[in-house]
Structure formats: structure tokens, C-alpha cells
Scaffold this motif. Structure first.
Motif, short mmCIF file in Angstrom:
data_model
loop_
_atom_site.label_atom_id
_atom_site.label_comp_id
_atom_site.label_asym_id
_atom_site.label_seq_id
_atom_site.Cartn_x
_atom_site.Cartn_y
_atom_site.Cartn_z
N TYR A 143 -3.78 1.01 -7.76
CA TYR A 143 -2.34 1.50 -7.35
C TYR A 143 -1.71 2.88 -6.68
N GLY A 144 -2.95 3.68 -6.93
CA GLY A 144 -3.44 4.81 -5.89
C GLY A 144 -2.33 5.98 -6.88
N VAL A 145 -2.04 5.61 -8.32
CA VAL A 145 -1.94 6.68 -9.29
C VAL A 145 -2.77 7.54 -9.75
N ALA B 211 3.70 2.17 -4.85
CA ALA B 211 2.09 2.55 -3.79
C ALA B 211 1.73 2.44 -3.13
N ASP C 250 2.39 5.83 -0.35
CA ASP C 250 1.47 6.61 -0.43
C ASP C 250 1.18 7.67 -0.77
#
Lengths: 130, 135
Positions: free
Chosen positions: B74-76, B32, B35
Motif C-alpha cells: 500500500y505504498g508504506v 494509498a 500516492d
């Protein structure tokens, strides 16, 4: 082409590690760049210099070492996976109070970020596993 | 590193019994920080990773189901589940946890980023991915 290789299985138990080796060797001989070989899960067991296979069998660890010496290959064991499975270099021995090391030459222990970086930097990530 | 790639983490194993699921999740969490554009795909026994209500108290294993619920942070952006794998195991999306997602900059919100996809979509999503981490 610039390649990254991920090895998810341990030596001898599983063919993945042999396939990864032969693929990496063939790619290098063809003139491709291998940015990094990253060992994860039981794959970190590829990096112990204490391996002693029978004399009439292939020595998987030494094979990696020789390939790395010839092509200046970056062989990285995941630190979290290595700690769980007892793969230790000088730094890890010091940090975790261990009385021995077992990492083979040309291997190094580092974080998972090295896998992500390899995937970003390379044209292809090739995963060898079960 | 400014380049952003499409990452797919392919999860094919049951959550317990082997360490693949947990160590795969560790890669997602660490990754994560880079990015990238991240999706997860669950197929075969991997669909069991998202089944709600799992109880590991008798097995001496840490229950990491709650970690999946945080993946939106976590940017998922997507958790895809192979429909055929669900059906083969007598499961539907009702059996799965929900994972919320929010873009903190734009305040865009999605209640649930878990999505069942059919075989054609699985193929397409994999083909669109630039990196597939397989566990």
C-alpha cells in the motif's frame, strides 16, 4: 493560511471537540481559510441533529452548524465511522435500508479520501483528539 | 493532484480495547490511492500493534495483524517504532512482525521495513513530515 481540521473525539465526552470548535472559529475570525473539518472515530457524533443537551449547556452540534452557515464551512463525517455509529443522511438511509436520518444541516457524509485530500491541499492539518 | 507530501501516521494506542488502531489503518489503506510518501510511527502502547502472534479468537474481534504485513503493498515505505516505548514494555524488535516492501517498477526489495528508532530520530522524523495524522 489554509487549514484542515480533524476531530477524533465525540462531543461532551471529551474536550477535543470544544478545542477544535474554538480553534476553527478563531482561525476563521482571523481571516484564515479552513479547507475542511473532518470528523473521524467518535467525532462523527458531532453531526447528529438529535442531540439535546441541557438548556444551560453549550449546544455543540448547533455551534458547528452556525459556524458553517456563517463561513460556508465544509463539515464532513467519515462514512465508515458514521455507519458504525449510526449517523445517517438520506443517501445512507437509502443505501443501507434505514428508516430514519439524523444528520445535522451543513454536515455531509463522505469517504476518508476527503481527509487525505484536505491534508494535501492545506498548509497545516490540525488534529484534535485524546 | 500532483503534489506529493510526506505523511506520517502516528499510532499511540494498543490494537484492541479502542478502535483507534483499526480506524487508523483504514486511513492508511484508503490513503494509498493518493500516492503520497508515507511512513508510520508506533509509540507508547501503539507498539503493541506490531507484536507478532496475537490471537483474538476468544474476544470476538477481527484480528487485523495480517493487514500490517500488507502495508508495503500500500505504498508504506517505513514503519518506525519508538525504541523507548518498546523497552518500557519489555519488548524488542524480535517480538515484532516483519513487513516486506517491493517497488514493482524498479524491483527494488526490502525484506523488512520495520525499524526501531531512538527519541532523537523520532523528533527528526516528525519534524521532516509535512502531515502528521495522530491516532
Amino acid at each position: 493560511m489554509k487549514l484542515a481540521v480533524q476531530v477524533n473525539e465525540g462531543p461532551y465526552q471529551h474536550q477535543a471537540t470544544d478545542s477544535a470548535y474554538h480553534f476553527t472559529k478563531a482561525a476563521l475570525e482571523k481571516g484564515h481559510e479552513v479547507f475542511r473539518v473532518f470528523f473521524y472515530h467518535d467525532g462523527v457524533l458531532n453531526g447528529t441533529r438529535l442531540t439535546t443537551p441541557p438548556q444551560d449547556d453549550r449546544n455543540i452540534v448547533n455551534r458547528w452548524v452556525e459556524l458553517a452557515e456563517k463561513y460556508d464551512l465544509d463539515l464532513v463525517l467519515c462514512v465508515a465511522a458514521a455507519q458504525r455509529r449510526g449517523l445517517v443522511d438520506d443517501g445512507e438511509a437509502q443505501r443501507n435500508g434505514k428508516d430514519a436520518t439524523n444528520i445535522a444541516p451543513k454536515f455531509r457524509i463522505s469517504g476518508l479520501g476527503q481527509l487525505i485530500e484536505a491534508a494535501i491541499q492545506s498548509d497545516r492539518l490540525v488534529v484534535f483528539g485524546d | 493532484m500532483s503534489d506529493i507530501k510526506k505523511f506520517m501516521y502516528l499510532n499511540r494506542r494498543a490494537p484492541y480495547g479502542t478502535i483507534y488502531a483499526w480506524e487508523s489503518l483504514e486511513v492508511v489503506l484508503i490513503g494509498a490511492a493518493f500516492d503520497q510518501q508515507v511512513s508510520l510511527m508506533f509509540m507508547d502502547d501503539g507498539v503493541f500493534q506490531l507484536v507478532k502472534g496475537s490471537d483474538t479468537s476468544q474476544s470476538d474481534m477481527k484480528n487485523f495483524l495480517p493487514t500490517y504485513r500488507t502495508l508495503g503493498d500500500y505504498g508504506v515505505r517505513h514503519l518506525y517504532v519508538d525504541k523507548a516505548s518498546l523497552e518500557a514494555r519489555g519488548l524488542t524488535t524480535d517480538d515484532l512482525i516483519e513487513v516486506a516492501w517491493e517497488d514493482f517498477e524498479t524491483e527494488e526489495e526490502v525484506d523488512n521495513i520495520v525499524e526501531a528508532v531512538d527519541a532523537d530520530q523520532v523528533v527528526q522524523l516528525m519534524a521532516e513530515s509535512e502531515v502528521v495524522f495522530s491516532f
